[in-house]
Design a protein around this motif. Structure first.
Motif, PDB file in Angstrom:
ATOM      1  N   GLU A   1       3.795  40.293  63.818  1.00 48.13           N
ATOM      2  CA  GLU A   1       3.513  38.921  63.393  1.00 48.13           C
ATOM      3  C   GLU A   1       2.078  38.756  62.911  1.00 48.13           C
ATOM      4  N   GLY A   2       1.220  39.724  63.289  1.00 49.96           N
ATOM      5  CA  GLY A   2      -0.211  39.604  62.975  1.00 49.96           C
ATOM      6  C   GLY A   2      -1.029  39.415  64.250  1.00 49.96           C
TER       7      GLY A   2
ATOM      8  N   LYS B   1      -4.625  40.851  63.987  1.00 50.69           N
ATOM      9  CA  LYS B   1      -5.525  39.963  63.238  1.00 50.69           C
ATOM     10  C   LYS B   1      -5.930  38.771  64.114  1.00 50.69           C
TER      11      LYS B   1
ATOM     12  N   THR C   1      -2.741  46.027  62.857  1.00 55.69           N
ATOM     13  CA  THR C   1      -3.701  46.250  61.778  1.00 55.69           C
ATOM     14  C   THR C   1      -4.743  45.139  61.794  1.00 55.69           C
TER      15      THR C   1
ATOM     16  N   THR D   1       0.768  32.972  60.576  1.00 54.07           N
ATOM     17  CA  THR D   1       0.222  33.955  59.629  1.00 54.07           C
ATOM     18  C   THR D   1       1.040  34.020  58.336  1.00 54.07           C
ATOM     19  N   LYS D   2       0.435  34.628  57.346  1.00 53.95           N
ATOM     20  CA  LYS D   2       1.100  34.998  56.091  1.00 53.95           C
ATOM     21  C   LYS D   2       1.617  33.827  55.268  1.00 53.95           C
TER      22      LYS D   2
ATOM     23  N   ASP E   1       0.161  32.730  52.784  1.00 59.78           N
ATOM     24  CA  ASP E   1      -0.143  33.097  51.393  1.00 59.78           C
ATOM     25  C   ASP E   1       1.019  33.827  50.732  1.00 59.78           C
TER      26      ASP E   1
ATOM     27  N   PHE F   1      -4.191  33.115  55.957  1.00 64.60           N
ATOM     28  CA  PHE F   1      -3.711  33.171  54.577  1.00 64.60           C
ATOM     29  C   PHE F   1      -4.147  34.450  53.858  1.00 64.60           C
TER      30      PHE F   1
HETATM   31  P1  GDP Z   1       0.935  43.082  64.677  1.00 63.71           P
HETATM   32  O1  GDP Z   1       1.716  44.283  65.104  1.00 63.71           O
HETATM   33  O2  GDP Z   1       1.508  41.812  65.197  1.00 63.71           O
HETATM   34  O3  GDP Z   1      -0.531  43.203  64.979  1.00 63.71           O
HETATM   35  O4  GDP Z   1       1.071  43.010  63.088  1.00 63.71           O
HETATM   36  P2  GDP Z   1       0.900  44.248  62.067  1.00 63.71           P
HETATM   37  O5  GDP Z   1      -0.538  44.596  61.992  1.00 63.71           O
HETATM   38  O6  GDP Z   1       1.855  45.333  62.386  1.00 63.71           O
HETATM   39  O7  GDP Z   1       1.437  43.595  60.729  1.00 63.71           O
HETATM   40  C1  GDP Z   1       0.829  42.480  60.163  1.00 63.71           C
HETATM   41  C2  GDP Z   1       0.303  42.871  58.761  1.00 63.71           C
HETATM   42  O8  GDP Z   1       0.019  41.709  58.022  1.00 63.71           O
HETATM   43  C3  GDP Z   1      -0.991  43.647  58.809  1.00 63.71           C
HETATM   44  O9  GDP Z   1      -1.005  44.557  57.736  1.00 63.71           O
HETATM   45  C4  GDP Z   1      -2.068  42.581  58.621  1.00 63.71           C
HETATM   46  O10 GDP Z   1      -3.264  43.083  58.018  1.00 63.71           O
HETATM   47  C5  GDP Z   1      -1.364  41.648  57.667  1.00 63.71           C
HETATM   48  N1  GDP Z   1      -1.717  40.226  57.796  1.00 63.71           N
HETATM   49  C6  GDP Z   1      -2.024  39.519  58.912  1.00 63.71           C
HETATM   50  N2  GDP Z   1      -2.170  38.216  58.632  1.00 63.71           N
HETATM   51  C7  GDP Z   1      -1.941  38.098  57.290  1.00 63.71           C
HETATM   52  C8  GDP Z   1      -1.911  36.982  56.404  1.00 63.71           C
HETATM   53  O11 GDP Z   1      -2.105  35.838  56.780  1.00 63.71           O
HETATM   54  N3  GDP Z   1      -1.604  37.244  55.095  1.00 63.71           N
HETATM   55  C9  GDP Z   1      -1.366  38.506  54.642  1.00 63.71           C
HETATM   56  N4  GDP Z   1      -1.075  38.666  53.352  1.00 63.71           N
HETATM   57  N5  GDP Z   1      -1.386  39.572  55.457  1.00 63.71           N
HETATM   58  C10 GDP Z   1      -1.664  39.365  56.772  1.00 63.71           C
END
Ligand code: GDP
Ligand code: IMO
Ligand code: MG
Length: 406
Positions: free
Chosen positions: A16-17, A20, A44, A314-315, A317, A395
């Motif tokens: 889900e992010g 981040k 990531t 998240t996401k 954008d 975003f």
């Molecule tokens: P996690 O396992 O929940 O930490 O998520 P992951 O890192 O596996 O996957 C989320 C991906 O989306 C990563 O590549 C992040 O860099 C990216 N990401 C996070 N927030 C955003 C956002 O708001 N927009 C975009 N385009 N990418 C995002």
């Protein structure tokens, strides 16, 4: 009064992010602790323009926080060694002596178990299920065992069980593992309690998401550990009553890696568009992620069961530029409509028909502007349905592409 602790966790099927979100809010904390999962997780973080991929190390170490890898984590020392190489210098890190080790044969066992199954889970192949399985069977090897005299006896017992399960025994490189782990071995429970008494701010960082939880997820297409509030106490020894904010992370749509029912799943051009725009390929395995609209029935369940009070969205954008965005607000099955309880087993969940409502598309937010009115209506719909506040909007992948709502 003691300073409280907060949690960041996933409200969906993972990715889900969370990484981040943790990186973004970690300047407010002194300690970041992982309590579940292993290197199946892939978080990531794009921090000050540089990309980091964390599997076991808590994402907040980039801000100099003390990282803790709790008792509920299953640890792969060699993958930890690789993760450490991306950091400048050695982070402040404590690894629980109670955390179980992922032995080399567990990966083979993971494949072997999948081959026996009719409905394959689609695991990450990292030996996670076997590690938790050996732990529950009391054949597991813990980090602390590496430094005990009876290690060879314990390894021999594990070897007998591995071979009985029809899999080749692969000897772990104990000396190497000791050298990797020795500087970090400690006691998660004790460190966390001492930190709390000293008034330090603690943030827990979950792996996976509510719908992958071993008990409350979409069993059997789940991971092998507790993935939200339920995992903190068993995974770190920290008392859940001392938790304050329970911060759930969700995308503005849904993704899933691996098999299992997915009521809001899309295919065709729309799925390709979202997968491409969102770079939806797994951090750990590189597999293309399945994609679908945001599912409010599942999200409401995830918020309810976890006690989520704040959301990191998240996401947003990724969907910008679409004229209309879908939201699944109910399921229909056998002529009945369900929007209150997410109370379906795997077979029933495969059969439900999603009810999709449409909202007008939005322009992606920018640093200086407030969110577009269509995005605000989308967020209102989420907040009113799930009963938690959207506190942050993300975003873009970068740490600066984030907005805090008042
Ligand atoms: P996690 O396992 O929940 O930490 O998520 P992951 O890192 O596996 O996957 C989320 C991906 O989306 C990563 O590549 C992040 O860099 C990216 N990401 C996070 N927030 C955003 C956002 O708001 N927009 C975009 N385009 N990418 C995002
Ligand atoms: P993060 O922390 C997405 C999925 C696998 C498979 C199931 C079981 O990055 O959100 P396992 O290897 O755990 O036995 O696989 O769980 N899975 C994840 N999906 N993100 C993750 O972690 C995941 N960790 C496990 O794809 O369906
Ligand atoms: Mg991930």
């Amino acid at each position: 009064m003691l300073v409280s602790a907060d949690l960041v966790f996933g409200l969906q099927w993972g990715d889900e992010g969370k990484g981040k979100a943790v990186d973004y809010i970690s300047p407010n904390y002194d300690v970041i602790a992982r309590f579940n999962g292993g290197d199946n997780a892939g978080h990531t973080v794009v921090h000050q323009g540089q990309t980091y991929k964390f599997h076991q190390i808590p994402s907040g170490v980039l801000h100099g926080c003390l990282g803790i890898i709790g008792s509920g984590v299953v640890l792969n020392p060699e993958s930890l060694e690789q993760e450490l190489t991306q950091l400048n210098g050695t982070p402040k890190l404590i690894i629980s002596k109670r955390a179980h080790l992922i032995l080399p044969s567990y990966k083979l066992l993971d494949q072997h178990l999948e081959s026996l199954k009719n409905g394959k889970v689609g695991t990450t192949g990292r030996g996670i299920g076997p590690a938790y399985g050996f732990k529950a069977l009391r054949f597991g090897i813990r980090v602390g065992d590496l430094f005990e005299e009876d290690l060879l006896t314990k390894l021999n017992d594990a070897k007998k069980l591995v071979e009985n399960l029809g899999v080749e025994w692969q000897e772990p490189d104990i000396e190497h593992w000791r050298s990797i782990l020795e500087p970090f071995v400690g006691d998660d429970y004790r460190t966390l309690h001492e930190c709390l008494l000293e008034g330090k701010h603690i943030l827990f960082e979950a792996a996976q998401g509510v719908l992958l939880d071993l008990d409350f997820g979409t069993y059997p297409f789940v991971t092998s550990s507790p993935t939200f509030t339920d995992g903190i106490h068993v995974g770190s020894g920290f008392n859940g009553k001392d938790l304050d904010d329970i911060i759930g992370v969700t995308k503005a749509y849904t993704t899933r890696v691996g098999n299992g029912a997915f009521p809001s799943e899309l295919d065709g051009e729309m799925a390709d568009f979202i997968r491409k725009q969102g770079a939806e390929f797994g951090t750990t395995t590189g597999r293309p992620r399945r994609v679908g609209w945001l599912d409010l029935v599942a999200l409401k369940y995830a918020c309810k069961i976890s006690g989520c009070n704040k959301i990191f969205l998240t996401k947003v954008d990724v969907l910008s530029g679409l004229s209309d965005v879908g939201l699944v607000t109910a399921y229909e099955s056998n002529g009945k409509r369900y929007d209150e309880w997410f109370d379906f087993d795997e077979t029933a969940l495969k059969q439900v028909r999603p009810v999709v409502e449409w909202v007008s598309g939005w322009d992606s937010p920018t640093h200086d502007g407030s969110p577009d009115k269509n995005l605000i209506s989308f967020m209102d719909k989420i907040e009113n349905t799930v009963g938690a506040k959207i506190q942050w909007i993300s975003f873009g992948p970068g740490d600066e592409e984030t907005m805090r709502m008042i």
